[in-house]
Design an enzyme around this catalytic site. Sequence first.
Site, PDB file in Angstrom:
ATOM      1  N   ASN A 120     -10.868  -3.740  -1.046  1.00  0.00           N
ATOM      2  CA  ASN A 120     -10.540  -2.593  -1.890  1.00  0.00           C
ATOM      3  C   ASN A 120      -9.483  -2.952  -2.928  1.00  0.00           C
ATOM      4  OD1 ASN A 120     -12.106  -0.305  -1.313  1.00  0.00           O
ATOM      5  ND2 ASN A 120     -10.995   0.077   0.597  1.00  0.00           N
ATOM      6  N   HIS A 158     -16.740   4.581  -4.885  1.00  0.00           N
ATOM      7  CA  HIS A 158     -15.898   5.752  -4.598  1.00  0.00           C
ATOM      8  C   HIS A 158     -16.041   6.813  -5.685  1.00  0.00           C
ATOM      9  CE1 HIS A 158     -12.888   3.690  -1.605  1.00  0.00           C
ATOM     10  NE2 HIS A 158     -14.144   3.662  -1.208  1.00  0.00           N
ATOM     11  N   ARG A 182      -1.038   8.321   3.577  1.00  0.00           N
ATOM     12  CA  ARG A 182      -2.100   7.745   4.396  1.00  0.00           C
ATOM     13  C   ARG A 182      -1.669   6.412   5.015  1.00  0.00           C
ATOM     14  NH1 ARG A 182      -5.724   7.968   8.040  1.00  0.00           N
ATOM     15  NH2 ARG A 182      -7.284   6.331   7.931  1.00  0.00           N
ATOM     16  N   ARG A 207       0.837  -1.201   0.000  1.00  0.00           N
ATOM     17  CA  ARG A 207       0.000   0.000   0.000  1.00  0.00           C
ATOM     18  C   ARG A 207       0.871   1.250   0.000  1.00  0.00           C
ATOM     19  NH1 ARG A 207      -4.819   2.041   4.164  1.00  0.00           N
ATOM     20  NH2 ARG A 207      -4.939   4.138   3.291  1.00  0.00           N
ATOM     21  N   CYS A 225     -19.411  -1.469   0.036  1.00  0.00           N
ATOM     22  CA  CYS A 225     -18.418  -0.521   0.540  1.00  0.00           C
ATOM     23  C   CYS A 225     -19.057   0.256   1.682  1.00  0.00           C
ATOM     24  CB  CYS A 225     -17.988   0.424  -0.583  1.00  0.00           C
ATOM     25  SG  CYS A 225     -16.878   1.757  -0.076  1.00  0.00           S
ATOM     26  N   ASP A 226     -18.263   0.585   2.698  1.00  0.00           N
ATOM     27  CA  ASP A 226     -18.845   1.263   3.859  1.00  0.00           C
ATOM     28  C   ASP A 226     -18.840   2.785   3.745  1.00  0.00           C
ATOM     29  OD1 ASP A 226     -16.172   1.833   4.222  1.00  0.00           O
ATOM     30  OD2 ASP A 226     -16.065   1.127   6.294  1.00  0.00           O
ATOM     31  N   TYR A 232     -14.565  10.675  -2.079  1.00  0.00           N
ATOM     32  CA  TYR A 232     -13.440  10.323  -2.948  1.00  0.00           C
ATOM     33  C   TYR A 232     -13.436  11.103  -4.260  1.00  0.00           C
ATOM     34  CZ  TYR A 232     -11.927   6.442  -0.013  1.00  0.00           C
ATOM     35  OH  TYR A 232     -11.439   5.688   1.019  1.00  0.00           O
TER      36      TYR A 232
END
Length: 441
Positions: free
Chosen positions: A148, A201, A283, A94, A171-172, A263
């Site tokens: 994701n 998103h 992030r 990531r 997706c939350d 997003y």
Amino acid sequence: MKDKLNIVIVGGGSTWCPGILKSLTKHQDIFPLNRVIMFDTDAERQAVIGEFGKILFREEAPEVEFDYTTDKDVAYEDVDFVLCQIRTGGYDMRSKDEKIPLHMGLIGQETVGAGGMAYGIRSMTDMIEIVKDVRAHSPKAWIINYTNPAALVAYGLQKAFPKEDHILNICDQPVNLLRSYGRLLGRDSSEFEPVYFGLNHFGWFTHLYDKDGVDLVPTIKKFVKENGFKPVDAEQRDQSWLDTYAMVADMLQDFPDYLPNTYLQYYLYPKYKLAHLDPDYTRSDEVINGREKRVFAECRRVAEVGTAKDSSVVQNDAHGDMIVEVSSAIYRNTRQTFIVMVKNDGIVKDFPDDAMVEVAASVGVNGPQPYAVGEIGTFYHGLMVNQYSYERLAIEAYFEHSYEKALQALTLNRLVNDAKDARAILDKLIEANKDYWPELS
């Protein structure tokens, strides 16, 4: 209908797992359980969460059998629901997804832009293997997938398993937004009836009705314009998330038709976002130094003292509650409305039928029954077609092992948007993902 259910959580080492476990214990009235098993390939990481889980279930749901394993034959045998949340490559990859683009002067983010494509292609092999393994052991199990980047993963799974009717991609973030609207209005967001369209998103709330049928969108717009916008759990969020929610006010000022998914800021203001991102501290660093440390430290503390009472390990319960409530809607056939990803098939007019759109749907024993959206405005249609085209080409690049299609995907992506930049970053991503991506030729 079975009296009690067997479930497996795939990705048992995730920092979101404690929240899911807590939601499972507190929602026994709507989702009764016989057995819960966590499964992960990282035994050491999962054990920390697993030991917390043992104590939590012993105290709050002692009648439920709980365990964790790295053996997929044990994990997937005779299960009714598979709750899937994997991160192929972990936080190390990531970090590369975010930092490689930023060091090249492009947006670096977990689910959008070049980093999002890297993560999406990286996830596909594992996700396909998971579906095949589940089907070998539990042919009728529902797979509730929230891995994701959900847009790419959902599209890829639909292509890999076109006849599969027991996978639901969710997706939350829409739920987090609904709860945040509830906070600013002083209302219970569970009573809202949302009207939503877009891609994951990449979507908008057009209406948000209360239980009396009153559309709350105008009130929310006015409030955000005058007071700004914060997440429902603002006190527990890192600064980057507070900045993300704050930009909803900018988006509403420029594009006031609908309430945007947060997003969208990356796609609408890429130059601004790039100028405010640090290529050496992204992030992923925030998560590793923040939520990651907090969750694992608290799980270890619980294991040491032997009780989960008064534990602060669960900070945002929207994620876990959504997963359990969606699963319960299927189990109990309640036809409750959720925002989910489904194959378009005419839901959004004049939009490709194979696109995985994110819309409101009633969810029951036969899965989601989406509500029609119809025609959308030229601006929104144009944005969505561009994004869908990128998503399709990225997934085709994966299945066809095509360098050309990967290059086309990145060239189309609004956060790259230049063929020379696309080629340069693609070559960097291929090298970084050589242990995960198929060879592109």
